[in-house]
Write a protein that holds these residues in place. Structure first.
Motif, PDB file in Angstrom:
ATOM      1  N   ASN A 159      -0.130  -6.773  -1.173  1.00  0.00           N
ATOM      2  CA  ASN A 159      -0.930  -7.230  -0.039  1.00  0.00           C
ATOM      3  C   ASN A 159      -1.941  -8.277  -0.486  1.00  0.00           C
ATOM      4  O   ASN A 159      -2.566  -8.132  -1.546  1.00  0.00           O
ATOM      5  CB  ASN A 159      -1.681  -6.048   0.593  1.00  0.00           C
ATOM      6  CG  ASN A 159      -0.745  -5.047   1.231  1.00  0.00           C
ATOM      7  OD1 ASN A 159       0.236  -5.428   1.874  1.00  0.00           O
ATOM      8  ND2 ASN A 159      -1.035  -3.766   1.068  1.00  0.00           N
ATOM      9  N   ALA A 191       3.489 -12.461   1.537  1.00  0.00           N
ATOM     10  CA  ALA A 191       2.585 -12.208   2.658  1.00  0.00           C
ATOM     11  C   ALA A 191       1.492 -13.271   2.670  1.00  0.00           C
ATOM     12  O   ALA A 191       1.106 -13.790   1.613  1.00  0.00           O
ATOM     13  CB  ALA A 191       1.972 -10.816   2.554  1.00  0.00           C
ATOM     14  N   ARG A 199       4.116 -11.739   7.213  1.00  0.00           N
ATOM     15  CA  ARG A 199       4.636 -11.155   5.974  1.00  0.00           C
ATOM     16  C   ARG A 199       6.099 -10.764   6.103  1.00  0.00           C
ATOM     17  O   ARG A 199       6.657 -10.670   7.192  1.00  0.00           O
ATOM     18  CB  ARG A 199       3.811  -9.931   5.586  1.00  0.00           C
ATOM     19  CG  ARG A 199       4.098  -8.717   6.456  1.00  0.00           C
ATOM     20  CD  ARG A 199       3.173  -7.567   6.150  1.00  0.00           C
ATOM     21  NE  ARG A 199       3.552  -6.363   6.902  1.00  0.00           N
ATOM     22  CZ  ARG A 199       2.729  -5.378   7.189  1.00  0.00           C
ATOM     23  NH1 ARG A 199       1.471  -5.442   6.803  1.00  0.00           N
ATOM     24  NH2 ARG A 199       3.144  -4.319   7.860  1.00  0.00           N
TER      25      ARG A 199
END
Length: 436
Positions: free
Chosen positions: A317, A238, A233
């Motif tokens: 994320n 990421a 990431r």
């Protein structure tokens, strides 16, 4: 005399007939040629007004030629790109500004990320090889790359784009690599993949564990049951890389290291403990190599290897664990590999690890007199070697435990003492079995 005159007359008549026949024949040929020319001219005039429609051969679903421009395959935030003439592939993600961010290296026409085939002792890189025939096909959900190694095997790699959450945007890729034995006898074939990652090369660390612990050195894993996934990431994007869970194929070995470590004719990379991701040949160039157990296949039989990649952009994320581990209740519940016996090497148990808490002071209890056996008489119980698999008794597994413990102890932000105690206990038991 009359007879001669009659004969002469007959001869003249015959000669005249022959001449007339010859002239007629030539005249017909000329007339026919003129007719052909006229017909051709007429046809050209008709064609100039209305072109003749000839049957057009439809393009095959699999591209076998090396010409033409390869259009990217885009779905959700995932964009799959490829180079038809070399058989390469690449993955990029689309951020909120509609900008494509590569997650794999784009140098040398995407050829640094590749699949490898092992046949006997021969290792074949399945791209940019004149002996390997490549083809592409795609539908609304997937891109498929076909590699044909004459007289050995076919390898079909399918990139299936999907959402990590039902009804959500497509943010995952399921990669299925299938190897097919094309020989006339049973053959042992192996598959390996090298992913030349780039996101971590502009971040403080190249890779992170699932708990966010940075991986600071090259490392070789013999099992992914504990780590489950690896993250590459930076602030822009990421990528989660899953080689455990759901229908993932457990690898024989998974290595994180400098790309120069993997760009060699070695099937399982030769790793060194605590070596940085830099080398004299390649600076700041990280990659992942995964080697799956080989297949023993009969003619036309196939074996497949599966792994998943999940993506996110703009400081978010990835959520791939929601698809692969939907039954996880909270972050304190995790799957751990318990000591195994040879008869149950594949058994995995699930338990909850409680967060570490300092013990509260309690009032001292009344001491009771107990019979104590002198130390010289006591027998120390040794761990049973059969409690551990052969894999857990290897130097690589011990080194992975040490690396994991060191990484956890160095990272104050995500310090998990319960996990450290557990890993230390496993390490002590293994070392005692090994007599170290």
């Amino acid at each position: 005399m009359k007879i001669l005159k009659s004969a002469a007359f007959v001869s003249i008549l015959l000669l005249s007939s022959l001449l007339m026949f010859s002239c007629k024949t030539t005249s017909v040929e000329v007339t026919d040629a003129a007719a052909v020319e006229a017909a051709a001219a007429s046809g050209q005039e008709e064609n100039s007004e209305k072109p003749v429609e000839y049957p057009v051969k439809k393009e095959n679903e699999v591209w076998t030629d090396n010409s033409g421009k390869a259009e990217p395959f885009t779905r959700g935030i995932v964009a799959l790109r490829y180079k038809k003439k070399v058989g390469s592939f690449n993955i990029a993600v689309k951020n909120k500004a509609d900008k494509l961010i590569p997650v794999l290296s784009t140098v040398e026409e995407y050829t640094s990320s590749a699949f490898y085939l092992k046949s006997n002792n021969k290792i074949i890189k399945l791209m940019n090889d004149s002996n390997v025939k490549t083809g592409y096909s795609k539908n609304d959900e997937a891109l498929r790359v076909t590699y044909s190694v004459p007289d050995i095997a076919d390898v079909v790699v399918e990139f299936y784009v999907m959402p990590s959450v039902e009804g959500g945007v497509e943010d995952m890729v399921k990669v299925t690599a299938t190897v097919i034995n094309k020989t006339s006898q049973q053959k042992e074939l192996g598959l390996k993949a090298v992913l030349d990652t780039v996101l971590g090369e502009i971040d403080a660390y190249h890779f992170y564990t699932r708990n966010g612990v940075p991986i600071t050195n090259e490392v070789l894993y013999k099992t992914m049951a504990n780590e489950k996934w690896i993250v590459s990431r930076n602030p822009n994007a990421a990528m989660q890389m899953f080689f455990y869970g759901a229908d993932c194929t457990p690898p024989e070995a998974l290595a994180l290291g400098n790309y120069g470590t993997f760009d060699k004719k070695e099937w399982i990379p030769n790793m060194y403990s605590f070596r940085q991701f830099d080398s004299v040949y390649a600076y700041n160039n990280s990659a992942l190599a995964v080697v799956w157990p080989s297949f023993k296949l009969n003619p036309n039989e196939s074996g497949k290897c599966v792994f998943y990649l999940a993506f996110a952009t703009d400081y978010e994320n990835p959520q791939g664990e929601k698809y692969l581990f939907p039954e996880s209740e909270d972050e304190n519940t995790e799957e751990v590999v318990l000591p195994q016996t040879p008869a149950a090497e594949d058994k995995i148990a699930t338990r909850t690890i409680e967060p570490y808490k300092e013990a509260e002071p309690q009032a001292p209890e009344k001491k009771q007199i107990q019979k104590v056996t002198p130390p010289s008489v006591q027998k120390k119980k040794k761990p049973n070697v059969n409690q551990f698999s052969n894999q857990q008794l290897t130097p690589e597994y011990v080194q992975n435990l040490l690396d994991r413990i060191i990484a956890l102890e160095e990272d104050d932000a995500s310090l998990n003492r319960a996990e450290i105690f557990q890993l230390n206990a496993e390490l002590d038991a293994i070392l005692e079995v090994l007599g170290l």
